[in-house]
Design an enzyme around this catalytic site. Structure first.
Site, mmCIF file in Angstrom:
data_model
loop_
_atom_site.group_PDB
_atom_site.id
_atom_site.type_symbol
_atom_site.label_atom_id
_atom_site.label_comp_id
_atom_site.label_asym_id
_atom_site.label_seq_id
_atom_site.Cartn_x
_atom_site.Cartn_y
_atom_site.Cartn_z
ATOM 1 N N VAL A 189 0.836 -1.205 0.000
ATOM 2 C CA VAL A 189 0.000 0.000 0.000
ATOM 3 C C VAL A 189 0.868 1.250 0.000
ATOM 4 O O VAL A 189 0.591 2.221 -0.734
ATOM 5 C CB VAL A 189 -0.949 -0.012 1.212
ATOM 6 C CG1 VAL A 189 -1.655 1.327 1.358
ATOM 7 C CG2 VAL A 189 -1.979 -1.125 1.068
ATOM 8 N N HIS A 190 1.929 1.260 0.789
ATOM 9 C CA HIS A 190 2.834 2.413 0.796
ATOM 10 C C HIS A 190 3.521 2.589 -0.558
ATOM 11 O O HIS A 190 3.713 3.715 -1.023
ATOM 12 C CB HIS A 190 3.886 2.250 1.899
ATOM 13 C CG HIS A 190 3.385 2.541 3.273
ATOM 14 N ND1 HIS A 190 2.679 1.633 4.027
ATOM 15 C CD2 HIS A 190 3.472 3.667 4.040
ATOM 16 C CE1 HIS A 190 2.370 2.163 5.188
ATOM 17 N NE2 HIS A 190 2.833 3.395 5.224
#
Length: 561
Positions: free
Chosen positions: A497-498
């Site tokens: 996600v990052h």
């Protein structure tokens, strides 16, 4: 992480009592065997319900609760005095060079010159579209779809579409990084909220369906429970006396009488349950006292399921399915939490002076962050862009890498601390006060971390609670993963996600952030060895080295390579 529930609570019981020709009696069926196996499972341990791993209480943030009498309060005051003096120094230099305290003001123009109205409308559509989850849960309650069959799949397809549409839109509009960071972070926040809402209510819908089915079965077994189901009247004229004609059935009857179902209802002994299950295939009919005991078992299970449908409710009657309302859904979407609960700890009133204080602090810190970016970060970024425009090779640009890294170390560290403070201390506390949300522990004393797993728990408590409930525990329950494997999945999902955010900002997939985040796992293992376990000072030094270098290292890699 959404998956089908494997709990015994989702068993479907649709069988009716069966009667032999010329006989009137109650015959246990294969579905009843499933129910008894559920009782057997429960008798081996304490009954627990899913999605209750996280408990919200009335807590305050570490810095908010810092008393003026604390021995470290002076350092807190010193930090903000230093920030104020730095801001004055930057403003004075800008005035001397450019005739304005804002300098050339490129950062503000970057934020305000393009698509501000479109960004606002996009964010409004982002919030309104989350109502899909409520519509789906209402459809599940009405019986159009079951959560364990098709509902969870529909929800996950919607979530994938939701994230993909926002990502594509940010690319299509070619937004600057300020717009992209805002919309992607808000999108991920709303995505986690939708997942938590759907997972918890989907699970409760299965409990609710099981309870209603048990009520129907109870009405079929005992005509006195007419309120449990409208079909109970179909069995109200039966005498429930067993008439066994042949010797085989008489033998079965003697064996059945030797099994005291009343003791089973009281103690749920394992061997007694297994004994009853083994007799089902042989066509055992129950006597009136045994039917009564079996009904008590079902009543006990109905009561247990009713408790599960209440969740942690103690102050309100917001039980499932009463919670499936627009008011309740809108309330959850606005609260500063990512895990759905039927009831939250709330304050009695809003302190508007506190809201004003946090709002003023929010805008003040944003001004400081703009000043730091304009004076120390933006010139370095422009320099790296010019190197690429002038056609410098990767080898030539790498020679500048150490200098770019050193130039960004201190300003990025400053931005990192300010971003933490403005989001977790100012924005979330102001939102919590407006919504009267009592649990204010959005972070803990992460600055004292001696390992990266401690930092992951303390830095961002709302996200940690979400990952702990819906990824870590869900992996263990649904896929029977070990704790180590579940931890690996949790770290990997967080890292991906990052990396997605970095992809949207730089428009390039490099994997630098993914690699750095996954490298925390061996560091966590190292912190648990005898070499580091009791050396808290050394652990904290290594932690701060990582925090100090990682942001500037990441940015330098994306800018240079």
């Amino acid at each position: 992480m959404s998956s089908r529930s494997n709990d015994q609570d989702s068993i479907q019981l649709t069988a009716f009592p069966k009667f032999k020709d010329g006989q009137v009696g109650c015959l246990l069926t294969a579905e009843d065997a499933q129910l008894l196996q559920g009782f057997l499972k429960q008798s081996r341990g304490k009954r627990s319900f899913r999605f209750q791993e996280v408990k919200l209480t009335r807590k305050a943030n570490t810095l908010t609760a810092l008393p003026t009498s604390s021995q470290f309060h002076g350092f807190f005051v010193l930090f903000w005095m230093g920030v104020a003096l730095m801001l004055l120094k930057v403003a004075a230099n800008n005035w001397r060079v450019y005739g304005s305290i804002w300098g050339k003001n490129e950062i503000v123009r970057l934020m305000m010159d393009k698509d501000v109205a479109v960004l606002g409308l996009t964010d409004l559509a982002l919030c309104c579209s989350t109502g899909f989850g409520l519509l789906l849960q209402r459809a599940i309650l009405s019986g159009f779809v079951r959560w364990n069959n098709l509902g969870w799949l529909i929800q996950n397809v919607w979530q994938a579409f939701y994230l993909g549409a926002v990502t594509w839109w940010s690319y299509h509009r070619d937004w600057p990084w300020t717009h992209t960071v805002f919309i992607m972070l808000h999108c991920l926040t709303m995505l986690m909220k939708q997942h938590s809402y759907a997972s918890y209510n989907g699970y409760l819908s299965e409990l609710y369906h099981t309870r209603e089915t048990l009520k129907i079965r109870l009405g079929q077994l005992d005509p006195s429970h007419t309120g449990a189901t409208s079909t109970a009247n179909t069995t109200s004229t039966h005498d429930w006396n067993v008439e066994i004609a042949d010797s085989k059935e008489n033998d079965l009857r003697r064996r059945q009488r030797s099994f005291n179902l009343q003791n089973f209802a009281g103690s749920r002994e394992t061997d007694q349950i297994l004994s009853l299950i083994r007799t089902i295939d042989q066509g055992v009919h129950l006597e009136p006292d045994q039917v009564e005991s079996f009904c008590r078992l079902i009543e006990q299970e109905i009561n247990v399921l009713s408790e599960g449908l209440k969740g942690r409710c103690s102050q309100t009657d917001n039980y499932y399915p009463r919670n499936l309302t627009v008011k309740n859904f809108s309330d959850f979407i606005s609260l500063p939490t990512l895990v759905y609960e039927l009831e939250y700890p709330r304050t009695e009133k809003i302190n508007w002076l506190y809201v004003a204080e946090k709002t003023a602090a929010t805008f003040g810190i944003i001004v400081v962050m703009i000043a730091v970016s304009q004076s120390w970060i933006y010139p370095v970024v422009v320099h790296t862009v010019q190197m690429k425009e002038h056609g410098l090779t990767v080898q030539q640009r790498l020679r500048e890498f150490p200098w770019v890294l050193s130039d960004l170390l201190f300003p990025f560290m400053m931005e990192y601390l300010l971003a933490f403070y403005v989001i977790w201390e100012c924005v979330l506390n102001a939102l919590a006060e407006i919504t009267m949300f009592a649990d204010r522990e959005f972070y803990s004393d992460w600055w004292n971390s001696v390992s990266w797993d401690q930092f992951a728990r303390d830095w961002n408590r709302p996200v940690h609670d979400f990952l702990f409930r819906h990824v870590y525990h869900s992996s263990i329950r649904a896929y029977r993963l070990s704790r180590v494997s579940a931890s690996l999945i949790t770290f990997l999902l967080s890292a991906c996600v990052h990396e997605l955010i970095m992809l949207c900002i730089f428009r390039r997939l490099r994997g630098y952030l993914l690699i750095l985040q996954m490298s925390q796992l061996p560091l966590v293992a190292l912190s648990r060895t005898s070499l580091m376990r009791d050396r808290h000072l050394l652990g904290n030094i290594f932690f701060w080295l990582g925090i100090f270098t990682a942001p500037s290292l990441l940015c330098s890699l994306y800018l240079i390579i």
